[in-house]
Design a protein around this motif. Structure first.
Motif, short mmCIF file in Angstrom:
data_model
loop_
_atom_site.label_atom_id
_atom_site.label_comp_id
_atom_site.label_asym_id
_atom_site.label_seq_id
_atom_site.Cartn_x
_atom_site.Cartn_y
_atom_site.Cartn_z
N LEU A 15 50.06 44.22 36.70
CA LEU A 15 49.60 45.54 37.15
C LEU A 15 49.34 45.54 38.65
CD1 LEU A 15 47.18 46.62 34.28
CD2 LEU A 15 49.22 47.83 35.02
N THR A 18 52.71 45.37 40.48
CA THR A 18 53.40 46.65 40.38
C THR A 18 52.74 47.70 41.27
OG1 THR A 18 53.97 46.13 38.09
CG2 THR A 18 54.24 48.41 38.77
N GLY A 19 51.41 47.71 41.33
CA GLY A 19 50.71 48.64 42.20
C GLY A 19 51.04 48.41 43.67
N THR A 35 56.18 53.40 38.53
CA THR A 35 55.03 54.09 37.96
C THR A 35 55.11 54.09 36.43
OG1 THR A 35 54.91 55.49 39.91
CG2 THR A 35 53.71 56.24 37.98
N TYR A 38 54.17 50.64 35.38
CA TYR A 38 52.72 50.48 35.48
C TYR A 38 52.04 51.07 34.25
CZ TYR A 38 48.11 50.32 37.63
OH TYR A 38 46.80 50.04 37.89
N SER A 42 49.93 49.11 31.42
CA SER A 42 48.58 49.55 31.08
C SER A 42 48.45 49.77 29.57
CB SER A 42 48.23 50.85 31.81
OG SER A 42 48.19 50.66 33.18
#
Length: 187
Positions: A15, A18-19, A35, A38, A42
């Motif tokens: 995460l 990826t962010g 996105t 992500y 999540s």
């Protein structure tokens, strides 16, 4: 380290990576794909934490609907992000840092993960829900039963909000398309 903790740490690492990738990429199509990734990561993390209802919502709305809406919107915009002046970038960084600090400070007041003395564990209706859910609703998962039956109006309200937002976005996209076609017809 147990397998569950190792998977949680691995997903949290993915995460974070990826962010950071979302923040660095300037082409909007990969941003939409990242996105969606992500949101999928999540949802996987929520599933591992036994929050099945949240995982399902994140997978459907975050990875599914939002990715489609991003791609539809990109059809109406440029492929690359406009450059932003340095002063605006610094302001955004300061606001993000302050927001992160406020969230971190607020998280210090939260109960410890898995603690038995949290308010949700001591609520008087908790025992009633767990004892009577099978007889009253006949759904094996207590969380699903509570959301679908006892909190049905809340769930219906959430679905209505998501549907309204989706219809609003589609209407905005339709207005933009109509406006563009009208401009094409004029000499």
């Amino acid at each position: 380290m147990t397998v569950d903790i190792a998977l949680n740490v691995l997903l949290l690492s993915f995460l974070a990576i990826t962010g950071l990738a979302i923040a660095r990429v300037r082409n909007l199509f990969p941003v939409a794909m990242l996105t969606g990734l992500y949101s999928l990561l999540s949802a996987s993390l929520f599933q591992l934490l036994d929050a099945v209802d949240v995982a399902l919502t994140e997978a459907a709305v975050g990875a599914g609907v939002m990715t489609v809406l991003f791609l539809a919107t990109f059809g109406l915009t440029r492929a690359r992000e406009k450059s932003v002046p340095r002063s605006r970038t610094a302001i955004g960084l300061v606001v993000t840092g302050l927001t992160g600090a406020a969230l971190f400070y607020a998280s210090l007041d939260m109960p410890h993960f898995g603690a038995a003395d949290t308010p949700v564990q001591e609520h008087p209706l908790r025992e009633r829900y767990l004892e009577t859910v099978r007889e009253e609703i006949d759904v094996p998962n207590a969380v699903t039963a509570v959301l679908a039956s006892y909190r049905g109006y809340d769930t219906l309200g959430e679905v209505t909000v998501v549907l309204t937002a989706g219809v609003g976005v589609l209407m905005l996209l339709g207005v933009s398309r109509r406006g563009r076609h009208d401009d094409d017809k004029e000499p």
